[in-house]
Design a protein around this motif. Structure first.
Motif, PDB file in Angstrom:
ATOM      1  N   ALA A  32      20.039  17.551  -2.995  1.00  0.00           N
ATOM      2  CA  ALA A  32      21.398  18.026  -2.706  1.00  0.00           C
ATOM      3  C   ALA A  32      22.534  17.100  -2.110  1.00  0.00           C
ATOM      4  O   ALA A  32      21.832  16.866  -0.831  1.00  0.00           O
ATOM      5  N   LEU A  33      23.541  16.466  -2.087  1.00  0.00           N
ATOM      6  CA  LEU A  33      24.909  16.047  -1.638  1.00  0.00           C
ATOM      7  C   LEU A  33      25.573  17.090  -1.161  1.00  0.00           C
ATOM      8  O   LEU A  33      26.474  18.265  -2.269  1.00  0.00           O
ATOM      9  N   LEU A  34      25.962  17.261  -0.239  1.00  0.00           N
ATOM     10  CA  LEU A  34      26.410  18.860   0.216  1.00  0.00           C
ATOM     11  C   LEU A  34      27.410  18.005   0.827  1.00  0.00           C
ATOM     12  O   LEU A  34      27.796  17.381   2.499  1.00  0.00           O
ATOM     13  N   ALA A  35      28.438  17.935   0.472  1.00  0.00           N
ATOM     14  CA  ALA A  35      30.383  17.995   0.272  1.00  0.00           C
ATOM     15  C   ALA A  35      31.211  18.290   1.613  1.00  0.00           C
ATOM     16  O   ALA A  35      30.883  19.909   1.330  1.00  0.00           O
ATOM     17  N   GLY A  36      31.381  17.479   2.668  1.00  0.00           N
ATOM     18  CA  GLY A  36      33.242  18.697   2.743  1.00  0.00           C
ATOM     19  C   GLY A  36      34.062  18.041   3.486  1.00  0.00           C
ATOM     20  O   GLY A  36      33.812  16.211   3.917  1.00  0.00           O
ATOM     21  N   VAL A  43      27.621  16.789   8.164  1.00  0.00           N
ATOM     22  CA  VAL A  43      26.238  16.194   8.957  1.00  0.00           C
ATOM     23  C   VAL A  43      25.982  17.390   8.830  1.00  0.00           C
ATOM     24  O   VAL A  43      24.927  17.448   9.520  1.00  0.00           O
ATOM     25  N   ASP A  44      26.037  18.290  10.276  1.00  0.00           N
ATOM     26  CA  ASP A  44      25.958  19.738  11.082  1.00  0.00           C
ATOM     27  C   ASP A  44      24.953  21.005  10.698  1.00  0.00           C
ATOM     28  O   ASP A  44      24.300  21.443   9.807  1.00  0.00           O
ATOM     29  N   ALA A  45      26.115  20.995   8.525  1.00  0.00           N
ATOM     30  CA  ALA A  45      25.528  22.275   7.910  1.00  0.00           C
ATOM     31  C   ALA A  45      24.133  21.319   7.223  1.00  0.00           C
ATOM     32  O   ALA A  45      23.072  21.995   7.236  1.00  0.00           O
ATOM     33  N   ALA A  46      24.303  19.639   6.660  1.00  0.00           N
ATOM     34  CA  ALA A  46      23.407  19.383   6.043  1.00  0.00           C
ATOM     35  C   ALA A  46      21.740  19.074   7.122  1.00  0.00           C
ATOM     36  O   ALA A  46      21.183  19.549   6.588  1.00  0.00           O
ATOM     37  N   LEU A  47      21.661  18.938   8.562  1.00  0.00           N
ATOM     38  CA  LEU A  47      21.510  18.906   9.305  1.00  0.00           C
ATOM     39  C   LEU A  47      20.095  20.389   9.515  1.00  0.00           C
ATOM     40  O   LEU A  47      19.064  21.038   9.245  1.00  0.00           O
ATOM     41  N   LYS A  48      21.036  21.024   8.855  1.00  0.00           N
ATOM     42  CA  LYS A  48      20.931  23.049   9.497  1.00  0.00           C
ATOM     43  C   LYS A  48      19.347  23.031   8.344  1.00  0.00           C
ATOM     44  O   LYS A  48      17.991  24.227   8.012  1.00  0.00           O
ATOM     45  N   LEU A  49      19.478  22.700   7.077  1.00  0.00           N
ATOM     46  CA  LEU A  49      18.618  22.578   5.818  1.00  0.00           C
ATOM     47  C   LEU A  49      17.941  20.960   6.117  1.00  0.00           C
ATOM     48  O   LEU A  49      16.638  21.733   5.040  1.00  0.00           O
ATOM     49  N   PRO A  55      15.811  17.698   0.639  1.00  0.00           N
ATOM     50  CA  PRO A  55      16.194  17.165   0.454  1.00  0.00           C
ATOM     51  C   PRO A  55      17.522  17.421   0.625  1.00  0.00           C
ATOM     52  O   PRO A  55      18.329  17.752  -0.689  1.00  0.00           O
ATOM     53  N   VAL A  56      18.154  17.578   1.233  1.00  0.00           N
ATOM     54  CA  VAL A  56      20.029  17.174   1.467  1.00  0.00           C
ATOM     55  C   VAL A  56      20.452  16.228   2.099  1.00  0.00           C
ATOM     56  O   VAL A  56      19.820  15.643   3.010  1.00  0.00           O
ATOM     57  N   GLU A  57      21.619  15.162   1.883  1.00  0.00           N
ATOM     58  CA  GLU A  57      22.053  14.756   2.575  1.00  0.00           C
ATOM     59  C   GLU A  57      24.069  15.134   2.488  1.00  0.00           C
ATOM     60  O   GLU A  57      24.290  15.849   1.882  1.00  0.00           O
ATOM     61  N   ALA A  58      24.076  14.537   3.385  1.00  0.00           N
ATOM     62  CA  ALA A  58      26.037  14.811   3.653  1.00  0.00           C
ATOM     63  C   ALA A  58      26.757  13.994   3.167  1.00  0.00           C
ATOM     64  O   ALA A  58      26.292  12.900   3.141  1.00  0.00           O
ATOM     65  N   ILE A  59      27.821  14.358   2.584  1.00  0.00           N
ATOM     66  CA  ILE A  59      29.231  13.481   1.997  1.00  0.00           C
ATOM     67  C   ILE A  59      30.531  13.584   2.349  1.00  0.00           C
ATOM     68  O   ILE A  59      30.599  14.964   2.388  1.00  0.00           O
ATOM     69  N   THR A  60      31.106  12.851   2.610  1.00  0.00           N
ATOM     70  CA  THR A  60      32.647  12.773   3.165  1.00  0.00           C
ATOM     71  C   THR A  60      33.363  13.386   1.765  1.00  0.00           C
ATOM     72  O   THR A  60      32.898  12.557   0.869  1.00  0.00           O
TER      73      THR A  60
END
Length: 249
Positions: A32-36, A43-49, A55-60
């Motif tokens: 899952a790509l966590l977009a914000g 990044v902070d939200a993705a790190l919590k998961l 399997p989560v990564e952050a994306i702007t």
């Protein structure tokens, strides 16, 4: 290039229903790509998961910024080569309920549509080439029961008297219409397009002053999006759902 079984992007996912949608998709084995729109918050939200082993990564991705959308699309292509699931979750409600239907400023209407409608369309258009590379693409547009024209005219409906947030309501009606049109265009492509009502969820969007309104927990509010994101090849397209219930347009 990372090529897990399924890759999903969820917009507006740093908190609330979007964050929970990412969590549930990741728990189902989806990368899952966590977009914000704010990189640090994403990044902070993705790190919590990630600390939970998911399997989560952050994306702007700011859905109101064409350059941000284009950059995100390029980043996904470079990292993964395709996209299997797009959940258009990002949305705002900024109406002043005291001003009624005719009193909302044009600026309110424009800002609401920029995020809830035009941002959703722009994001979908940019990511559609990557979804076409999927063997089973899925698009879920997060709408609301407040977008149902039928329910707004039904005196027996829960939402009949809720006319104080008109730009939000009409923007969600537009999302529903876009869903119908896009599903028709993609009907032979294997890509399924549906719109959903998450329910009346206990989120910041549903707060009234210091009071927390809402009936459903956030985890329940994400379930319809997740169900449609993971729908099988014989599942619906061009529909409007709340859990397993088909809603009236």
């Amino acid at each position: 290039m990372n090529t897990p079984s399924r890759i999903a992007l969820v917009t507006g996912a740093t908190r609330g229903i979007g964050f929970e949608t990412v969590k549930q998709l990741a728990e189902a084995g989806v990368h899952a790509l966590l977009a914000g729109r704010n990189r640090e918050r994403a990044v902070d939200a993705a790190l919590k998961l990630q600390v939970l082993g998911l399997p989560v990564e952050a994306i702007t991705l700011d859905v109101t910024d064409a350059d941000s959308i284009a950059t995100a699309a390029k980043e996904i292509e470079q990292r993964h080569g395709r996209l299997d699931i797009l959940v258009n979750n990002a949305g705002i409600v900024i109406d002043d309920a005291q001003k009624g239907v005719s009193g909302q400023s044009l600026d309110t209407w424009r800002k609401t549509f920029d995020t809830n409608v035009f941002g959703l369309i722009a994001t979908t258009q940019a990511l559609l080439p990557l979804l076409r590379k999927s063997q089973a693409g899925r698009i879920v547009n997060v709408s609301s029961l407040l977008g149902s024209l039928s329910e707004h005219q039904n005196p027996e409906s829960f939402i009949y008297g809720i006319k104080g947030v008109p730009s939000y309501n009409v923007s969600k009606s537009a999302v529903n219409a876009w869903t119908i049109h896009l599903a028709h265009e993609l009907r032979d492509s294997g890509i399924k397009v549906n719109t959903i009502h998450p329910g009346y969820v206990k989120t910041d969007m549903n707060k009234a002053g210091d009071e927390q309104n809402g009936e459903l927990e956030v985890a329940d509010g994400a379930r319809t999006s997740v169900r449609l994101a993971l729908v099988a090849d014989d599942g619906p397209t061009g529909g409007y759902f709340y859990f397993d219930q088909v809603l009236p347009w």
